[in-house]
Design an enzyme around this catalytic site. Structure first.
Site, PDB file in Angstrom:
ATOM      1  N   LYS A  29       0.823  -1.210   0.000  1.00 23.09           N
ATOM      2  CA  LYS A  29       0.000   0.000   0.000  1.00 23.09           C
ATOM      3  C   LYS A  29       0.862   1.268   0.000  1.00 23.09           C
ATOM      4  CE  LYS A  29      -4.267  -2.041   1.234  1.00 23.09           C
ATOM      5  NZ  LYS A  29      -3.824  -3.431   1.366  1.00 23.09           N
TER       6      LYS A  29
HETATM    7  C1  PLP Z   1      -4.379  -4.588   0.562  1.00 23.37           C
HETATM    8  C2  PLP Z   1      -3.569  -5.826   0.422  1.00 23.37           C
HETATM    9  C3  PLP Z   1      -3.880  -6.817  -0.550  1.00 23.37           C
HETATM   10  C4  PLP Z   1      -5.071  -6.708  -1.473  1.00 23.37           C
HETATM   11  O1  PLP Z   1      -4.902  -5.731  -2.476  1.00 23.37           O
HETATM   12  P1  PLP Z   1      -6.151  -5.158  -3.283  1.00 23.37           P
HETATM   13  O2  PLP Z   1      -5.624  -4.048  -4.118  1.00 23.37           O
HETATM   14  O3  PLP Z   1      -7.122  -4.678  -2.238  1.00 23.37           O
HETATM   15  O4  PLP Z   1      -6.708  -6.270  -4.097  1.00 23.37           O
HETATM   16  C5  PLP Z   1      -3.036  -7.917  -0.652  1.00 23.37           C
HETATM   17  N1  PLP Z   1      -1.982  -8.076   0.184  1.00 23.37           N
HETATM   18  C6  PLP Z   1      -1.674  -7.160   1.131  1.00 23.37           C
HETATM   19  C7  PLP Z   1      -0.504  -7.400   2.025  1.00 23.37           C
HETATM   20  C8  PLP Z   1      -2.447  -6.002   1.285  1.00 23.37           C
HETATM   21  O5  PLP Z   1      -2.133  -5.107   2.251  1.00 23.37           O
END
Ligand code: PLP
Length: 497
Positions: free
Chosen positions: A113
């Site tokens: 993120k």
């Molecule tokens: C948010 C997240 C995901 C999922 O990603 P999306 O874009 O919501 O599909 C997968 N792995 C981790 C570690 C995350 O923090």
């Protein structure tokens, strides 16, 4: 480049407006009116540039109302080694022949993120200036752990912004709590809520849409904005690393220019894999997009049957950032696949909100199956995969990434496809030490968070991210804990109005 709403194609706004508004007034999501092209020659040239320059190049195709100087200001501030513990920002690790791990977790909070939330504050403040919104931007976040910390790190000390994060007192891991309580920065606030994540989210939404509060903010030169993953400003940075990884593989002679690759993404809200879809349709040669889910497998079922049905049991898993039953960004994909049919999208998503279910046409189902493969695995398989990868390749991966590895193995068995493949690795194993250690050791550990990190270091030999190592010595700054019916007063007080 203008942006339409998925529920009203007649809406046309600039990228600066799409980013400051976050979501369109009638509930639709903003999408660029066309998908800009990137040629193989352009991709090849990108291979020689820094990550920030690659990002700026891609942004200039989408954010056409930004000047080159503005785009560089955003990209250079976000993607530097001040914030990322990797020269290449998004690092590619060669797992085994023809399979590459795209490590997206070398940023300040050790999850992917950061790739978007490090730059969103710059996009937001630049956008606000461009449309003459001379206001302080106030970001309210309800978090179940990862997003809140990534947003705090992104907005920390960014001029013209203030951020306040609410988390459920009993609903986050001890490490996540420490990460938030010790947050640094002059413009940040963190508060625990006596309630669950839904209470946090409902509270934030209520404050967001309260006309009285909106007026009070306005009178004080402030406005609310959103940092969640439906904001286009969070999606566009994710397109960059798929283009960048292709360029890197060509540069390293792992693939020839024009060769197709598969991309595997551990998926929750469908943001990350949608970015891969955009990269493909811009011009990156992609064979299959592989959508990996945990036991909350609403997307696997959707890809295989064309029926989206959230009326099912919700499971808390060891890959919690994918525990989600409403994948918001799917709306953008379906808008594109229906030929930008806003009426059909409005109908399906009204059904989703009223009945929790909608079914797409045969034609859309065929298109989905042509581009996507969907698979899932449970916690036991996730942990077995962590252990297997560790034994076979001395590579330690986190629980979310392991879901992707397992689904990719299933895909290979089922199809015999030998196309070279990039797997999005979304979190540092240290962020989920307890589950990773359990996978490697075979038993649950009774160590505390820090001892687990040390133990994992002994086993993996992977450098401990300094952001997690430093946590132990940082003072706790935020210890407020409030009842859920006092959120509004708390926010106003925090903003000094
Ligand atoms: C948010 C997240 C995901 C999922 O990603 P999306 O874009 O919501 O599909 C997968 N792995 C981790 C570690 C995350 O923090």
């Amino acid at each position: 480049m203008l942006y339409n709403s998925t529920r009203d194609s007649s809406i046309k706004v600039s990228s600066a407006e799409a980013i400051t508004r976050g979501i369109s007034a009638e509930g639709g999501l903003f999408v660029p009116e066309s998908i800009p092209e990137i040629t193989l020659d352009e991709i090849k040239t990108l291979g020689t540039k820094s990550y920030a320059d690659k990002a700026a190049y891609v942004f200039s195709k989408f954010l056409t109302d930004f000047t080159e100087a503005e785009i560089h200001y955003c990209a250079d501030n976000a993607y530097s080694t001040k914030n990322f513990e990797s020269e290449s920002i998004a690092e590619i690790s060669h797992l085994f022949d023809g399979t590459y791990m795209l490590e997206l977790w070398h940023g300040p909070t050790c999850a992917f993120k950061d790739m978007a939330l490090q730059i969103l504050p710059y996009f937001l403040t630049t956008s606000a200036k461009k449309i003459n919104l001379d206001k302080k931007i106030v970001i309210l976040v309800a978090t179940s752990g990862d997003t809140g910390k990534a947003a705090l790190e992104g907005f920390k000390d960014v001029e013209g912004t203030q951020i306040l994060v609410f988390y459920p007192e009993q609903g986050v891991s001890p490490m996540q709590k420490r990460q938030m309580k010790t947050q640094e920065g002059e413009n940040v606030g963190v508060c625990a809520l006596k309630g669950n994540f839904d209470d946090c989210q409902t509270g934030v939404k209520t404050i967001f849409t309260d006309e009285n509060i909106k007026k009070m903010l306005d009178d004080n030169g402030m406005m609310f904005s959103s940092a969640n993953s439906i904001n286009w400003g969070r999606l566009v940075p994710q397109i960059v690393y798929y283009i960048s990884s292709y360029a890197e593989l060509v540069k390293d002679e792992e693939i020839a220019l024009g060769d197709k690759i598969n991309i595997v993404v551990p998926t929750g809200n469908f943001g990350n894999i949608l970015a891969a879809y955009y990269a493909k349709h811009m011009g990156v040669p992609v064979n299959k997009l592989i959508c990996a889910s945990n036991i909350n497998n609403v997307l696997t079922d959707f890809i295989n049957t064309g029926v989206y049905d959230r009326n099912r049991k919700f499971y808390a898993t060891c890959s919690p950032s994918m525990d989600i039953l409403i994948s918001s960004n799917l709306e953008r994909l379906l808008y594109l696949m229906t030929g930008r049919n806003d009426a059909v999208i409005s109908d399906w998503f009204a059904k989703l909100s009223a009945e929790g279910r909608y079914e797409v046409t045969e034609d859309i189902k065929a298109k989905l199956n042509e581009e996507f493969y969907g698979g899932f695995c449970d916690d036991e398989q996730t942990k077995a995969t962590i252990s297997e990868i560790y034994k076979k390749y001395s590579y330690t991966c986190d629980t979310h990434t392991a879901v992707a590895v397992k689904v990719y193995e299933d895909y290979k068995k089922e199809t015999g496809d030998t196309t070279k493949t990039v797997i999005a690795s979304t979190a540092s194993p240290y962020k989920f030490s307890a589950s990773v250690l359990e996978a490697l050791d075979g038993t649950a550990s009774d160590l505390d968070e820090y001892a687990m990190v040390d133990k994992l270091y002994e086993l993996s030999n992977l450098a401990i991210p300094s952001a997690l190592a430093d946590l132990k010595n940082k003072p706790e700054r935020f210890n407020d804990s409030i009842e859920k019916d006092t959120m509004k007063e708390y926010v106003l007080n925090d903003l000094g109005i």
